[in-house]
Scaffold this motif. Structure first.
Motif, PDB file in Angstrom:
ATOM      1  N   ASN A  24      -1.525   5.374 -11.287  1.00 26.95           N
ATOM      2  CA  ASN A  24      -1.957   6.617 -10.511  1.00 26.95           C
ATOM      3  C   ASN A  24      -1.200   6.828  -9.555  1.00 26.95           C
ATOM      4  O   ASN A  24      -0.474   6.079  -8.943  1.00 26.95           O
ATOM      5  N   PRO A  25      -1.142   8.284  -9.140  1.00 25.30           N
ATOM      6  CA  PRO A  25      -0.070   8.738  -8.017  1.00 25.30           C
ATOM      7  C   PRO A  25      -0.501   7.917  -6.693  1.00 25.30           C
ATOM      8  O   PRO A  25       0.329   8.069  -5.747  1.00 25.30           O
ATOM      9  N   VAL A  26      -1.792   7.660  -6.356  1.00 25.55           N
ATOM     10  CA  VAL A  26      -2.054   7.064  -5.027  1.00 25.55           C
ATOM     11  C   VAL A  26      -1.912   5.434  -4.882  1.00 25.55           C
ATOM     12  O   VAL A  26      -2.032   4.812  -3.696  1.00 25.55           O
ATOM     13  N   ARG A  27      -1.811   4.904  -6.025  1.00 27.38           N
ATOM     14  CA  ARG A  27      -1.670   3.486  -5.913  1.00 27.38           C
ATOM     15  C   ARG A  27      -0.445   3.033  -5.189  1.00 27.38           C
ATOM     16  O   ARG A  27       0.667   3.787  -5.790  1.00 27.38           O
ATOM     17  N   ARG A  28      -0.340   2.067  -4.523  1.00 21.28           N
ATOM     18  CA  ARG A  28       0.803   1.626  -3.881  1.00 21.28           C
ATOM     19  C   ARG A  28       0.937   0.160  -4.249  1.00 21.28           C
ATOM     20  O   ARG A  28       0.314  -0.633  -4.761  1.00 21.28           O
ATOM     21  N   ARG A  29       2.218  -0.108  -3.947  1.00 19.36           N
ATOM     22  CA  ARG A  29       2.911  -1.649  -4.272  1.00 19.36           C
ATOM     23  C   ARG A  29       1.941  -2.597  -3.471  1.00 19.36           C
ATOM     24  O   ARG A  29       1.391  -3.564  -4.312  1.00 19.36           O
ATOM     25  N   GLU A  30       1.366  -2.400  -2.448  1.00 15.14           N
ATOM     26  CA  GLU A  30       0.404  -3.518  -1.699  1.00 15.14           C
ATOM     27  C   GLU A  30      -0.779  -3.220  -2.129  1.00 15.14           C
ATOM     28  O   GLU A  30      -1.510  -4.514  -2.323  1.00 15.14           O
ATOM     29  N   ASP A  31      -1.348  -2.373  -2.997  1.00 13.76           N
ATOM     30  CA  ASP A  31      -2.597  -2.309  -3.633  1.00 13.76           C
ATOM     31  C   ASP A  31      -2.593  -3.177  -4.914  1.00 13.76           C
ATOM     32  O   ASP A  31      -3.479  -3.928  -5.174  1.00 13.76           O
ATOM     33  N   VAL A  32      -1.391  -3.341  -5.698  1.00  9.79           N
ATOM     34  CA  VAL A  32      -1.314  -4.059  -6.640  1.00  9.79           C
ATOM     35  C   VAL A  32      -1.145  -5.382  -6.152  1.00  9.79           C
ATOM     36  O   VAL A  32      -1.720  -6.576  -6.932  1.00  9.79           O
ATOM     37  N   LEU A  33      -0.434  -5.791  -5.266  1.00 11.39           N
ATOM     38  CA  LEU A  33      -0.294  -7.107  -4.593  1.00 11.39           C
ATOM     39  C   LEU A  33      -1.632  -7.668  -4.121  1.00 11.39           C
ATOM     40  O   LEU A  33      -2.107  -8.723  -4.402  1.00 11.39           O
ATOM     41  N   GLU A  34      -2.331  -6.932  -3.500  1.00 14.43           N
ATOM     42  CA  GLU A  34      -3.884  -6.973  -3.045  1.00 14.43           C
ATOM     43  C   GLU A  34      -4.688  -7.365  -4.249  1.00 14.43           C
ATOM     44  O   GLU A  34      -5.362  -8.536  -4.293  1.00 14.43           O
ATOM     45  N   ALA A  35      -4.617  -6.712  -5.375  1.00 12.57           N
ATOM     46  CA  ALA A  35      -5.545  -7.203  -6.366  1.00 12.57           C
ATOM     47  C   ALA A  35      -5.114  -8.434  -7.023  1.00 12.57           C
ATOM     48  O   ALA A  35      -6.014  -9.170  -7.526  1.00 12.57           O
ATOM     49  N   TRP A  36      -3.957  -8.734  -7.381  1.00 19.40           N
ATOM     50  CA  TRP A  36      -3.632 -10.035  -8.012  1.00 19.40           C
ATOM     51  C   TRP A  36      -3.895 -11.012  -6.782  1.00 19.40           C
ATOM     52  O   TRP A  36      -4.236 -12.337  -7.143  1.00 19.40           O
ATOM     53  N   LEU A  37      -3.843 -10.743  -5.443  1.00 14.76           N
ATOM     54  CA  LEU A  37      -4.074 -12.086  -4.471  1.00 14.76           C
ATOM     55  C   LEU A  37      -5.748 -12.237  -4.541  1.00 14.76           C
ATOM     56  O   LEU A  37      -6.191 -13.320  -4.573  1.00 14.76           O
ATOM     57  N   VAL A  38      -6.567 -11.290  -4.458  1.00 16.84           N
ATOM     58  CA  VAL A  38      -7.974 -11.249  -4.659  1.00 16.84           C
ATOM     59  C   VAL A  38      -8.111 -11.968  -5.951  1.00 16.84           C
ATOM     60  O   VAL A  38      -9.027 -13.135  -5.976  1.00 16.84           O
ATOM     61  N   LEU A  39      -7.569 -11.655  -7.220  1.00 14.05           N
ATOM     62  CA  LEU A  39      -7.827 -12.580  -8.419  1.00 14.05           C
ATOM     63  C   LEU A  39      -7.518 -13.933  -8.128  1.00 14.05           C
ATOM     64  O   LEU A  39      -8.255 -14.887  -8.574  1.00 14.05           O
ATOM     65  N   GLY A 171      -3.434 -13.085   3.800  1.00 15.22           N
ATOM     66  CA  GLY A 171      -2.583 -12.017   2.991  1.00 15.22           C
ATOM     67  C   GLY A 171      -2.995 -10.636   2.819  1.00 15.22           C
ATOM     68  O   GLY A 171      -2.326  -9.868   3.114  1.00 15.22           O
ATOM     69  N   ARG A 172      -4.113 -10.673   2.936  1.00 19.09           N
ATOM     70  CA  ARG A 172      -5.091  -9.165   2.763  1.00 19.09           C
ATOM     71  C   ARG A 172      -4.774  -8.501   4.200  1.00 19.09           C
ATOM     72  O   ARG A 172      -4.407  -7.250   4.077  1.00 19.09           O
ATOM     73  N   TRP A 173      -4.842  -9.240   5.069  1.00 20.00           N
ATOM     74  CA  TRP A 173      -4.379  -8.556   6.738  1.00 20.00           C
ATOM     75  C   TRP A 173      -3.016  -8.315   6.596  1.00 20.00           C
ATOM     76  O   TRP A 173      -2.702  -7.070   7.128  1.00 20.00           O
ATOM     77  N   TYR A 174      -2.270  -9.014   6.210  1.00 23.85           N
ATOM     78  CA  TYR A 174      -0.704  -8.879   6.271  1.00 23.85           C
ATOM     79  C   TYR A 174      -0.583  -7.343   5.284  1.00 23.85           C
ATOM     80  O   TYR A 174       0.190  -6.607   5.672  1.00 23.85           O
ATOM     81  N   LEU A 175      -1.075  -7.271   4.224  1.00 22.04           N
ATOM     82  CA  LEU A 175      -1.084  -6.011   3.326  1.00 22.04           C
ATOM     83  C   LEU A 175      -1.443  -4.911   3.977  1.00 22.04           C
ATOM     84  O   LEU A 175      -1.044  -3.739   3.935  1.00 22.04           O
ATOM     85  N   ASP A 176      -2.625  -5.051   4.816  1.00 22.84           N
ATOM     86  CA  ASP A 176      -3.141  -4.006   5.514  1.00 22.84           C
ATOM     87  C   ASP A 176      -2.223  -3.459   6.465  1.00 22.84           C
ATOM     88  O   ASP A 176      -2.309  -2.082   6.669  1.00 22.84           O
ATOM     89  N   ARG A 177      -1.659  -4.246   7.139  1.00 20.84           N
ATOM     90  CA  ARG A 177      -0.756  -3.889   8.198  1.00 20.84           C
ATOM     91  C   ARG A 177       0.349  -3.064   7.511  1.00 20.84           C
ATOM     92  O   ARG A 177       0.853  -2.071   8.103  1.00 20.84           O
ATOM     93  N   ARG A 178       0.935  -3.630   6.313  1.00 20.74           N
ATOM     94  CA  ARG A 178       1.823  -2.867   5.620  1.00 20.74           C
ATOM     95  C   ARG A 178       1.716  -1.535   5.020  1.00 20.74           C
ATOM     96  O   ARG A 178       2.169  -0.569   5.329  1.00 20.74           O
ATOM     97  N   ARG A 179       0.249  -1.515   4.695  1.00 25.40           N
ATOM     98  CA  ARG A 179      -0.176  -0.091   4.198  1.00 25.40           C
ATOM     99  C   ARG A 179      -0.235   0.846   5.445  1.00 25.40           C
ATOM    100  O   ARG A 179       0.141   1.999   5.330  1.00 25.40           O
ATOM    101  N   LEU A 180      -0.947   0.368   6.399  1.00 25.42           N
ATOM    102  CA  LEU A 180      -0.994   1.174   7.620  1.00 25.42           C
ATOM    103  C   LEU A 180       0.365   1.779   8.249  1.00 25.42           C
ATOM    104  O   LEU A 180       0.671   2.826   8.729  1.00 25.42           O
ATOM    105  N   ALA A 181       1.459   0.826   8.163  1.00 28.39           N
ATOM    106  CA  ALA A 181       2.659   0.925   8.812  1.00 28.39           C
ATOM    107  C   ALA A 181       3.210   2.133   7.905  1.00 28.39           C
ATOM    108  O   ALA A 181       3.961   3.119   8.444  1.00 28.39           O
ATOM    109  N   ARG A 182       2.987   2.136   6.411  1.00 30.86           N
ATOM    110  CA  ARG A 182       3.660   2.860   5.399  1.00 30.86           C
ATOM    111  C   ARG A 182       2.938   4.425   5.801  1.00 30.86           C
ATOM    112  O   ARG A 182       3.764   5.473   6.044  1.00 30.86           O
TER     113      ARG A 182
END
Length: 199
Positions: A24-39, A171-182
């Motif tokens: 989908n157009p709003v999905r970012r790389r960090e979203d996919v990484l977070e999904a795999w991390l949570v799983l 790991g989720r905190w790090y991905l959130d920081r990357r998302r916010l920076a982007r």
């Protein structure tokens, strides 16, 4: 006449399951990484925590069983006076004292071990010795050993689960920081364009 609202069964579902894995157009790389991390975190908590608990409990139970097999009770003679519990001020019903005992092979030994408080010189007490003939603590009964093994297993499972959840949270905190920076970088580029008024 009021308009009839659609029932819950007819309402459209707005949440899209597994959206982080779908294109989908709003999905970012960090979203996919977070999904795999949570799983991965939940699999490790469920499977790893359970395995760690079971293996630890089994290992502890084997240690207790080995102690019961190796240790045996013998009669010993107290060589030093042991004051009563009230006199020691510790509130414990055992205290260290020097004792003499005869090993299973008939050899005499002397050593220090725990005996009941209030034991007088020359009194007979029961002590436990290990396979080498040295004083040892009384082994746990099967029921007590099972309970303690269960406690050790539960503690191991919770410790591993806590560690995994902590790493996953970091790991989720790090991905959130990357998302916010982007988002901040993109807003810096797009925001000024929205500020211009037309006409």
């Amino acid at each position: 006449m009021s308009e009839r609202k659609p029932s819950n069964s007819r309402r459209r579902r707005t949440a899209v399951p597994l959206w982080r894995w779908r294109r989908n157009p709003v999905r970012r790389r960090e979203d996919v990484l977070e999904a795999w991390l949570v799983l991965a975190v939940w699999i490790l908590v469920a499977v790893g925590g359970t395995l760690a608990g079971l293996l630890t409990a089994q290992a502890a139970d084997q240690v207790f069983a080995r102690q019961r097999a190796e240790r045996s009770p013998v009669a010993a003679v107290v060589l030093t006076d042991v004051p009563p519990a009230a006199a020691t001020g510790t509130g414990r019903d055992v205290a260290a004292a020097e004792v003499r005992w005869t090993d299973r092979d008939g050899s005499a030994h002397r050593g220090t071990t725990l005996v009941p408080t209030g034991s007088a010189v020359g009194s007979s007490v029961r002590i436990w010795i290990d396979a080498r003939g040295e004083p040892a603590g009384e082994p746990a009964t099967p029921a007590r050993a099972s309970a303690e093994a269960g406690v050790f297993g539960t503690a191991a499972g919770l410790a591993l689960s806590g560690l995994v959840l902590g790493v996953g949270g970091a790991g989720r905190w790090y991905l959130d920081r990357r998302r916010l920076a982007r988002w901040d970088r993109e807003w810096t580029l797009v925001g000024p364009k929205w500020g211009h008024k037309t006409g």
